[in-house]
Design a protein around this motif. Structure first.
Motif, short mmCIF file in Angstrom:
data_model
loop_
_atom_site.label_atom_id
_atom_site.label_comp_id
_atom_site.label_asym_id
_atom_site.label_seq_id
_atom_site.Cartn_x
_atom_site.Cartn_y
_atom_site.Cartn_z
N ILE A 49 0.84 -1.20 0.00
CA ILE A 49 0.00 0.00 0.00
C ILE A 49 0.87 1.24 0.00
O ILE A 49 1.88 1.30 0.71
CB ILE A 49 -0.92 -0.02 1.23
CG1 ILE A 49 -2.06 -1.02 0.97
CG2 ILE A 49 -1.49 1.35 1.56
CD1 ILE A 49 -2.86 -1.35 2.16
N SER A 50 0.47 2.23 -0.81
CA SER A 50 1.17 3.52 -0.81
C SER A 50 0.41 4.51 0.07
O SER A 50 -0.82 4.44 0.14
CB SER A 50 1.24 4.08 -2.23
OG SER A 50 1.85 3.13 -3.09
N PRO A 51 1.13 5.44 0.71
CA PRO A 51 0.46 6.41 1.57
C PRO A 51 -0.65 7.15 0.81
O PRO A 51 -0.47 7.53 -0.35
CB PRO A 51 1.59 7.37 1.96
CG PRO A 51 2.82 6.54 1.88
CD PRO A 51 2.59 5.58 0.73
N GLY A 52 -1.78 7.32 1.47
CA GLY A 52 -2.90 8.05 0.88
C GLY A 52 -3.86 7.19 0.08
O GLY A 52 -4.92 7.67 -0.33
N GLU A 53 -3.51 5.92 -0.14
CA GLU A 53 -4.44 5.08 -0.90
C GLU A 53 -5.72 4.82 -0.10
O GLU A 53 -5.68 4.67 1.12
CB GLU A 53 -3.77 3.75 -1.28
CG GLU A 53 -2.82 3.92 -2.45
CD GLU A 53 -2.33 2.60 -3.04
OE1 GLU A 53 -2.32 2.48 -4.27
OE2 GLU A 53 -1.94 1.71 -2.26
N ARG A 54 -6.81 4.75 -0.85
CA ARG A 54 -8.14 4.55 -0.24
C ARG A 54 -8.44 3.05 -0.20
O ARG A 54 -8.50 2.41 -1.24
CB ARG A 54 -9.20 5.29 -1.03
CG ARG A 54 -8.99 6.79 -1.02
CD ARG A 54 -10.00 7.48 -1.88
NE ARG A 54 -11.36 7.05 -1.50
CZ ARG A 54 -12.46 7.72 -1.81
NH1 ARG A 54 -12.40 8.82 -2.51
NH2 ARG A 54 -13.63 7.27 -1.44
N ILE A 55 -8.64 2.55 1.01
CA ILE A 55 -8.74 1.10 1.23
C ILE A 55 -10.08 0.74 1.85
O ILE A 55 -10.58 1.45 2.73
CB ILE A 55 -7.63 0.64 2.23
CG1 ILE A 55 -6.25 1.14 1.80
CG2 ILE A 55 -7.67 -0.87 2.43
CD1 ILE A 55 -5.72 0.57 0.54
N ILE A 56 -10.63 -0.39 1.42
CA ILE A 56 -11.75 -1.01 2.13
C ILE A 56 -11.26 -2.33 2.71
O ILE A 56 -10.65 -3.14 2.00
CB ILE A 56 -12.96 -1.23 1.21
CG1 ILE A 56 -13.59 0.13 0.87
CG2 ILE A 56 -14.00 -2.13 1.88
CD1 ILE A 56 -14.81 0.05 -0.02
N LEU A 57 -11.50 -2.52 4.01
CA LEU A 57 -11.11 -3.75 4.70
C LEU A 57 -12.28 -4.73 4.64
O LEU A 57 -13.43 -4.34 4.85
CB LEU A 57 -10.78 -3.41 6.16
CG LEU A 57 -10.41 -4.60 7.06
CD1 LEU A 57 -9.08 -5.20 6.64
CD2 LEU A 57 -10.36 -4.14 8.52
N LEU A 112 -2.68 -1.69 11.24
CA LEU A 112 -1.62 -2.04 10.29
C LEU A 112 -1.74 -1.19 9.02
O LEU A 112 -0.74 -0.62 8.55
CB LEU A 112 -1.74 -3.53 9.95
CG LEU A 112 -0.67 -4.18 9.08
CD1 LEU A 112 0.70 -4.08 9.73
CD2 LEU A 112 -1.02 -5.65 8.83
N LEU A 113 -2.94 -1.07 8.49
CA LEU A 113 -3.17 -0.29 7.27
C LEU A 113 -2.86 1.19 7.51
O LEU A 113 -2.21 1.85 6.68
CB LEU A 113 -4.62 -0.46 6.80
CG LEU A 113 -4.98 -1.85 6.26
CD1 LEU A 113 -6.49 -2.05 6.21
CD2 LEU A 113 -4.37 -2.06 4.88
N ARG A 114 -3.30 1.71 8.64
CA ARG A 114 -3.06 3.13 8.92
C ARG A 114 -1.57 3.40 9.14
O ARG A 114 -1.07 4.46 8.77
CB ARG A 114 -3.89 3.58 10.14
CG ARG A 114 -5.36 3.76 9.78
CD ARG A 114 -6.17 4.25 10.95
NE ARG A 114 -7.52 4.64 10.52
CZ ARG A 114 -8.54 4.85 11.34
NH1 ARG A 114 -8.37 4.71 12.65
NH2 ARG A 114 -9.71 5.21 10.87
#
Ligand code: AMP
Length: 181
Positions: A114-122, A139-141
């Motif tokens: 993951i790159s910083p600022g990417e929009r993710i759904i868990l 972890l994602l944050r």
């Protein structure tokens, strides 16, 4: 063919008493996955709030979160990132401890997933106490992700996991609620 109502989407899930140990009602989604219409409907309903919005990646939690999350990612034209139990991923990883009912364990993700600022759904199949999903959000944050939401087919409401995530400012979407453990 009659379409599923939300009542019979719940009927597509099989409940196994006392698995994996006495007192647990195991909510088995393999019956839902094996039913083409129920599987499609569950995925369609999970992604509905984000139809047309830009989601970079879906992060799925091992193992059933890979099945549900892979389908969600495809539907949203997003990438997929596996969050795995420690020691399973081949490249360099980042790690996070998370709470289990008794004790704790660790989960991992590839350092470059993951790159910083990417929009993710868990995504996972089910949220119970929320310990697993809480670890995944942290972890994602830590990697700079913007966790837009967390989605689960099943919510065991009495265990408070969804509320735990909402308290972390993560919007939570679930399709079916069951009482008890
Ligand atoms: P928790 O960290 O307590 O929210 O637990 C969530 C994880 O454990 C998910 O990956 C679920 O697949 C699994 N899980 C917990 N309780 C159950 C249950 N009653 N039936 C099926 N899976 C469960």
């Amino acid at each position: 063919m009659t379409p599923f109502s939300s009542t019979n989407l719940a009927d597509a899930i099989r409940t196994i008493p006392d698995y994996p140990k006495p007192g647990i009602l195991f909510r088995d989604i393999t019956t839902l996955l094996g039913d083409a219409r129920a599987f499609r409907r569950a995925i369609d309903e999970l992604v509905q709030p984000w139809a047309g919005s830009k989601i970079d990646k879906v992060a799925g939690i091992e193992a059933r979160g890979f099945i549900v999350g892979g389908a969600v990612a495809h539907q949203l034209s997003a990438g997929f990132v596996p969050i795995r139990k420690k020691g399973k991923l081949p490249h360099q990883t980042v790690r996070m401890a998370y709470a289990l009912e008794y004790g704790e364990d660790e989960m991992e993700m590839h350092v470059d997933a993951i790159s910083p600022g990417e929009r993710i759904i868990l995504v996972d199949d089910l949220i119970a106490t929320g310990g697993t999903a809480e670890g995944a959000v942290k972890l994602l944050r830590n990697m700079g992700a913007k966790v837009e939401a967390a989605c689960f087919i099943v919510d065991l409401t009495d265990l408070g996991g969804a509320e735990k995530l909402r308290a972390m400012d993560v919007p939570v979407r679930t399709l079916i609620s069951f009482e008890g453990h």
